[in-house]
Design an enzyme around this catalytic site. Structure first.
Site, PDB file in Angstrom:
ATOM      1  N   ASP A 238       0.960  -1.122   0.144  1.00 35.26           N
ATOM      2  CA  ASP A 238      -0.048   0.083   0.043  1.00 35.26           C
ATOM      3  C   ASP A 238       0.869   1.315  -0.192  1.00 35.26           C
ATOM      4  OD1 ASP A 238      -2.707   1.297   0.556  1.00 35.26           O
ATOM      5  OD2 ASP A 238      -1.707   2.171   2.083  1.00 35.26           O
ATOM      6  N   GLU A 280       0.737  -0.714  -4.954  1.00 34.53           N
ATOM      7  CA  GLU A 280      -0.284   0.361  -5.087  1.00 34.53           C
ATOM      8  C   GLU A 280       0.267   1.688  -5.514  1.00 34.53           C
ATOM      9  OE1 GLU A 280      -3.703   2.751  -3.081  1.00 34.53           O
ATOM     10  OE2 GLU A 280      -1.819   2.428  -2.325  1.00 34.53           O
TER      11      GLU A 280
END
EC number: 3.2.1.1
Length: 601
Positions: A238, A280
């Site tokens: 992330d 991401e």
């Protein structure tokens, strides 16, 4: 069913704890490990991913919240559907001020979801069904309640004093943008305990880790080793662009970030071969491609990365009835290393992000897809796929066909396979994170708890609510969206061109039609022709297919032969929002394969 799916034989180790000013963490050896799947270094290229929120899928403990045991209970459904890998957003211990992305303990499962032993049982049960599992790893920041941060603010000279980015002034790194523009006024917040400012790229309760501190790098690599040691198949990393900060830059995509990711990749390749890192990075393709690493080695950073700019342009292309938004972003996408793969998606647990579009395009998307202000969130649109497309079955099928045939590994969002809706009056992103709709019974079959105890209410909308839209009804209906999705996944699995084939756009005489070929070369090659009508009206298209002269297009869902390709332009007519998938073959066509004993169209 494996015994691990039913019982836990020893008490769980309860996560991290502080002892003498030092944060102690458990070891993977304290737990069992899941059964391993056969080693395959390219499995992710052929996989269809399925994102599921643990809290939203199924409640086995009847407390109103989904849990790991509930997910185990529903693995047979996912195996029947035909997905290859589950992606789990954060399930770690958290105050839940940001949907679990504010992690309080990387080594502990949120108690309402279960224990680490339950998680190992989940991975084991999934692997025994041929399903892999990747999980979110929030590398950039923690919760302010994480013991690392509490020790850092309490003792600036202690072992955790430099674990976060502290400053006496809030005037540093002024070129860095504010990501959550609707809630945050600055990337700095003042801590009254330490009497300094701390840096945060996201919410103020999520302080950024200081990756210039080697101890932080080692601590995060230890977290990676812990979960991989339990048997998971990889991580979605992330917010990776923001790990480091430098004056005079926007503090994104810095060389130091790439250097650290190379370290992480080496640990994964050396110690856990066959596991996957998915980046991401909500950036332009030219920046994101750097997260694959050195192309001369096949890639030495992340194996996969999401292609964020493609997603809004699919919506834009269909609404404008023009192929060019899709054509242009694919043309702007650089080549990627041989061992790398894009991840593509239509919707996920966040808003339909509009960061990677122009201001004019953003205004257009808001006007077309978010007419109610409650549908907006940050720089995006918080709606599920079916409501975005006005529950138009033809559009939903077209979008699914594009998702499954454009370059990259597709990611489905739980519930989209049945056309679930959203609840826009719920706050933040909760409107697209409601309970999975299993049956028309109480609580949508998600939980036997009192309805007032549910973590979020299920949709009771007359069109999208659980009494009208649910797995039970659609599974028994051959023409349902669920069975359409299952059939398309089965077709995709039979043709490697969809997964690893080269992409060649064909252009054509009609700008409302997007046509391309996916091709794997060689004697055992596979050539698939995809033709998509982005218009709501029937459209003709003439395609130059001379390089496949004397090949026969065979439609893949019905195995119907179309006229053989010749020297003249090949004419097709498509219904509104219709599409074709053809295999181009010189071989005699046999009987069509079946899916689950019968062919569902």
């Amino acid at each position: 069913m494996n015994e691990a799916e039913h019982s836990v034989e020893h008490p769980p180790v309860q996560g991290s704890h502080v002892e003498g000013g030092v944060v102690e963490h458990p070891d993977a050896k304290d737990f069992g490990s899941a059964a391993a799947l056969p080693a395959d270094p390219t499995w992710f290229k052929h996989a269809v991913f399925y994102e599921v929120l643990v809290r939203a899928f199924f409640d086995a403990s009847a407390d109103g919240s989904g849990d790991l045991r509930g997910l185990i209970d529903r693995l047979d459904y996912l195996q029947w559907l035909g997905i290859d890998c589950i992606w789990l957003p954060p399930f770690y211990d958290s105050p839940l001020r940001d949907g679990g992305y504010d992690i309080r303990d990387f080594y502990k499962v949120l108690p309402e979801f279960g224990t680490v032993d339950d998680f190992v049982a989940l991975v084991d049960a999934a692997h025994r069904r041929g399903i892999r599992i990747i999980t979110d790893l929030v590398m950039n920041h923690t919760s302010e309640s994480h013991p690392w941060f509490q020790e850092s603010r309490r003792d600036p000279d202690g072992p955790y004093g430099d674990y976060y980015v502290w400053s006496d002034t809030s005037e540093r790194y002024t070129d860095a943008r504010i990501i959550f523009v609707d809630t945050e006024e600055s990337n700095w917040s003042f801590d009254p305990v330490r009497r300094q400012f701390y840096w945060h790229r996201f919410f103020s309760h999520q302080p950024d880790l200081n990756y210039d501190n080697p101890a932080v790098q080692e601590a995060m690599i230890d977290v990676i080793r812990f979960w991989l040691g339990l048997g998971i198949d990889g991580f979605r990393l992330d917010a990776v662009p923001y790990l480091f900060e430098r004056e005079g830059t926007n503090c994104e995509n810095l060389p130091e970030t790439h250097a650290f990711l190379k370290r992480v990749r080496k640990v994964v390749d050396d110690e856990f071969p066959g596991r996957v890192l998915l980046a991401e990075a909500n950036q332009w393709p030219g920046d994101v491609v750097e997260y694959f690493g050195d192309p001369n080695t096949g890639g030495d950073e992340c194996h996969m990365a999401f292609h964020f700019p493609l997603m809004p342009r699919i919506f834009m292309a269909v609404r404008r009835e023009s192929r060019f938004p899709i054509s242009e972003i694919i043309a702007q996408t650089p080549p990627i290393p041989d061992m790398a793969q894009w991840g593509i998606f239509l919707r996920n647990h966040d808003e339909l992000t509009l960061e990677m579009v122009t201001d004019e395009e953003r205004d257009y998307m808001y006007a077309e897809y978010a007419k109610d202000p409650r549908m907006k969130a940050n720089v995006g649109i918080r709606r599920r796929l079916a409501p975005l497309l006005d529950n138009d079955r033809n559009q939903i099928e077209l979008f699914t066909a594009l998702l499954l045939s454009l370059p990259g590994s597709p990611v489905l969002y739980y519930g989209d396979e049945i056309g679930m809706g959203d609840v826009i009056w719920l706050g933040d992103r909760d409107g697209v994170r409601i309970p999975m709709q299993w049956t028309p019974d109480r609580n949508a079959g998600f939980s036997t708890a009192n309805p007032g105890r549910l973590y979020l209410p299920p949709s009771q909308d007359p069109v999208y609510g659980y009494q009208a839209v649910n797995v039970e009804a659609q599974r028994d209906t051959s023409t349902s969206l669920l069975n359409f999705t299952r059939t398309m996944l089965a077709v995709r699995r039979r043709h490697p061109a969809f997964a690893v084939g080269a992409f060649q756009e064909l252009g054509g005489s009609n700008p409302s039609v997007l046509a391309y070929v996916r091709q794997v070369a060689g004697d055992d090659g596979d050539t698939v022709l995809c033709v998509n009508n982005l218009s709501r009206f029937p459209q003709p298209i003439e395609l130059d297919l001379q390089q496949w002269t004397n090949y026969t297009p065979v439609e893949l869902t019905g195995h119907v032969e179309f006229p053989r390709i010749g020297q003249v332009p090949y004419l097709l007519t498509l219904p509104g929002h219709g599409f074709y998938w053809f295999q181009l073959t010189t071989h005699e066509v046999g009987a069509p394969p079946t899916c689950g004993g019968e062919r569902r169209l």
